[in-house]
Motif scaffolding. Structure first.
Motif, short mmCIF file in Angstrom:
data_model
loop_
_atom_site.label_atom_id
_atom_site.label_comp_id
_atom_site.label_asym_id
_atom_site.label_seq_id
_atom_site.Cartn_x
_atom_site.Cartn_y
_atom_site.Cartn_z
N THR A 6 -4.57 50.29 -19.26
CA THR A 6 -4.99 51.57 -18.69
C THR A 6 -5.78 51.36 -17.40
OG1 THR A 6 -6.92 51.62 -20.14
CG2 THR A 6 -4.97 52.85 -20.86
N PHE A 39 -1.46 53.37 -10.09
CA PHE A 39 -0.80 54.67 -9.92
C PHE A 39 -1.76 55.82 -9.67
CE2 PHE A 39 1.90 52.23 -12.95
CZ PHE A 39 2.86 51.88 -12.02
N ALA A 98 -3.12 50.45 -14.80
CA ALA A 98 -2.31 51.62 -14.46
C ALA A 98 -3.08 52.60 -13.59
CB ALA A 98 -1.81 52.31 -15.73
N LYS A 99 -4.36 52.79 -13.91
CA LYS A 99 -5.16 53.72 -13.10
C LYS A 99 -5.33 53.19 -11.68
CE LYS A 99 -9.42 56.40 -13.37
NZ LYS A 99 -10.61 56.67 -14.19
N ALA A 123 4.39 55.51 -21.65
CA ALA A 123 5.43 55.52 -20.62
C ALA A 123 6.38 56.71 -20.78
CB ALA A 123 6.21 54.23 -20.65
N ASP A 144 -9.48 57.21 -19.06
CA ASP A 144 -9.07 55.89 -19.53
C ASP A 144 -10.02 55.29 -20.56
OD1 ASP A 144 -10.93 55.64 -17.48
OD2 ASP A 144 -10.14 53.72 -16.80
N LEU A 165 -4.73 59.23 -17.74
CA LEU A 165 -5.35 58.07 -17.11
C LEU A 165 -6.73 58.39 -16.53
CD1 LEU A 165 -2.40 56.21 -15.38
CD2 LEU A 165 -3.74 55.48 -17.35
#
Length: 91
Positions: A67, A74, A70-71, A17, A31, A28
Motif C-alpha cells: 500500500t 499511483f 502503490a500510494k 487490484a 493506507d 489508498l
C-alpha cells in the motif's frame, strides 16, 4: 509460513487490484487504516497456531509495503482531489 503469508498477501492484492480505479485511489488515501484492518483480520482468521499467526504477520507486512508503494507510485484521492504519484492515472 513465508509461503503461506505470501499467498494470503497475493489474495488481498488481487482483491485490491479488482477495485475500480477511483475507489482504489480513495482506499489508498487511508493506507494506514487499511494496513491495520488487513493485519487484524488475517490475524483473527489464522489465530490458533504459531504458523498461522506468523503467516498472518507476514501478510500484514507485505500489505503494508504494497500500500505504501502503490500510494507513492499511483497517488491517492483526498477530499475529491486526485493527488498523483510518480505515475499519473487517468480517472
Amino acid at each position: 509460513m513465508f509461503t503461506t503469508g505470501f499467498a494470503i498477501f497475493l489474495s488481498l492484492l488481487f482483491v485490491l487490484a479488482k477495485l475500480k480505479r477511483r475507489l482504489m485511489l480513495r482506499v489508498l488515501h487511508y493506507d494506514v487504516l487499511l494496513d491495520i484492518a488487513v493485519t487484524v483480520f488475517v490475524l483473527f482468521v489464522h489465530w490458533g497456531s504459531f504458523e498461522g499467526v506468523m503467516a498472518a504477520t507476514i501478510a500484514g507486512l507485505f500489505t503494508s509495503m504494497a500500500t505504501t508503494l502503490a500510494k507513492r507510485m499511483f497517488g491517492h484521492i483526498e477530499r475529491g482531489h486526485y493527488i498523483p504519484g510518480r505515475f499519473r492515472l487517468d480517472i
